[in-house]
Design a protein around this motif. Structure first.
Motif, PDB file in Angstrom:
ATOM      1  N   ASP A   1      21.367 -33.354 -50.418  1.00 52.60           N
ATOM      2  CA  ASP A   1      21.795 -32.213 -49.623  1.00 52.60           C
ATOM      3  C   ASP A   1      21.497 -30.901 -50.331  1.00 52.60           C
ATOM      4  O   ASP A   1      20.829 -30.035 -49.791  1.00 52.60           O
ATOM      5  CB  ASP A   1      23.301 -32.328 -49.359  1.00 52.60           C
ATOM      6  CG  ASP A   1      23.723 -31.335 -48.297  1.00 52.60           C
ATOM      7  OD1 ASP A   1      23.230 -31.458 -47.165  1.00 52.60           O
ATOM      8  OD2 ASP A   1      24.527 -30.451 -48.622  1.00 52.60           O
ATOM      9  N   TYR A   2      21.988 -30.736 -51.535  1.00 52.96           N
ATOM     10  CA  TYR A   2      21.738 -29.462 -52.214  1.00 52.96           C
ATOM     11  C   TYR A   2      20.304 -29.357 -52.698  1.00 52.96           C
ATOM     12  O   TYR A   2      19.757 -28.267 -52.801  1.00 52.96           O
ATOM     13  CB  TYR A   2      22.755 -29.220 -53.338  1.00 52.96           C
ATOM     14  CG  TYR A   2      22.744 -30.183 -54.487  1.00 52.96           C
ATOM     15  CD1 TYR A   2      23.800 -31.055 -54.674  1.00 52.96           C
ATOM     16  CD2 TYR A   2      21.711 -30.173 -55.408  1.00 52.96           C
ATOM     17  CE1 TYR A   2      23.820 -31.910 -55.753  1.00 52.96           C
ATOM     18  CE2 TYR A   2      21.716 -31.027 -56.490  1.00 52.96           C
ATOM     19  CZ  TYR A   2      22.770 -31.900 -56.653  1.00 52.96           C
ATOM     20  OH  TYR A   2      22.791 -32.747 -57.720  1.00 52.96           O
ATOM     21  N   LEU A   3      19.685 -30.491 -52.990  1.00 47.44           N
ATOM     22  CA  LEU A   3      18.277 -30.448 -53.393  1.00 47.44           C
ATOM     23  C   LEU A   3      17.443 -29.856 -52.269  1.00 47.44           C
ATOM     24  O   LEU A   3      16.579 -29.015 -52.481  1.00 47.44           O
ATOM     25  CB  LEU A   3      17.781 -31.857 -53.718  1.00 47.44           C
ATOM     26  CG  LEU A   3      18.341 -32.450 -55.000  1.00 47.44           C
ATOM     27  CD1 LEU A   3      17.758 -33.832 -55.229  1.00 47.44           C
ATOM     28  CD2 LEU A   3      18.007 -31.542 -56.165  1.00 47.44           C
ATOM     29  N   ALA A   4      17.744 -30.261 -51.039  1.00 50.38           N
ATOM     30  CA  ALA A   4      17.015 -29.746 -49.874  1.00 50.38           C
ATOM     31  C   ALA A   4      17.234 -28.246 -49.740  1.00 50.38           C
ATOM     32  O   ALA A   4      16.330 -27.496 -49.383  1.00 50.38           O
ATOM     33  CB  ALA A   4      17.488 -30.467 -48.620  1.00 50.38           C
ATOM     34  N   LYS A   5      18.439 -27.789 -50.023  1.00 49.25           N
ATOM     35  CA  LYS A   5      18.739 -26.364 -49.918  1.00 49.25           C
ATOM     36  C   LYS A   5      17.967 -25.578 -50.964  1.00 49.25           C
ATOM     37  O   LYS A   5      17.496 -24.472 -50.725  1.00 49.25           O
ATOM     38  CB  LYS A   5      20.242 -26.158 -50.111  1.00 49.25           C
ATOM     39  CG  LYS A   5      20.771 -25.061 -49.246  1.00 49.25           C
ATOM     40  CD  LYS A   5      22.138 -25.422 -48.698  1.00 49.25           C
ATOM     41  CE  LYS A   5      22.572 -24.374 -47.689  1.00 49.25           C
ATOM     42  NZ  LYS A   5      23.925 -24.632 -47.222  1.00 49.25           N
TER      43      LYS A   5
END
Length: 104
Positions: A5-9
């Motif tokens: 999730d945060y990697l995608a952000k």
DNA sequence: AACATGACCTTTG
DNA sequence: CCAAAGGCCATGT
């Protein structure tokens, strides 16, 4: 998969960095909504897929310099790419007061 | 335990 | 007075 999730952000924010500008790991993390996760950003770039069009070379550390050793091919590669976009280097460092991207 | 860092503090130009 | 540089400890994965 919270991790993804945060990697995608991070990918999204990095992709928003304009050409000729640079951003810090912490800056990207903060813009993505995850402060104090600067190292996670580095980890993110580290696990980048080969076919990604992500401008990872525009991400540097808060010191304004590339997080790789000078003698490393990665360092020269990133530096070459930044200079190619019009970003100048000063004593192996980038003047953040001139090139730092504060956000959109 | 290791890492593609950051912030704070102090000194120099 | 402000900017830049180096050193030490803190954060989260």
């Amino acid at each position: 998969m919270e991790q993804q999730d945060y990697l995608a952000k991070f990918w999204l924010v990095i992709g928003h960095i304009p050409e000729g500008k640079v951003a810090t790991y912490g800056g990207v993390a903060e813009m993505a909504g995850y402060p104090r996760m600067a190292r996670a950003v580095g980890r993110c770039l580290k696990t980048l897929p080969e076919g990604s069009n992500l401008p990872w070379h525009r991400v540097i550390n808060a010191k304004g310099m590339i997080s790789f050793p000078e003698g490393s091919p990665q360092y020269q590669c990133q530096r070459q790419r930044l200079e190619d976009e019009g970003i100048i280097f000063r004593n192996n460092k980038v003047p953040l007061t001139q090139h730092l991207w504060l956000g959109d």
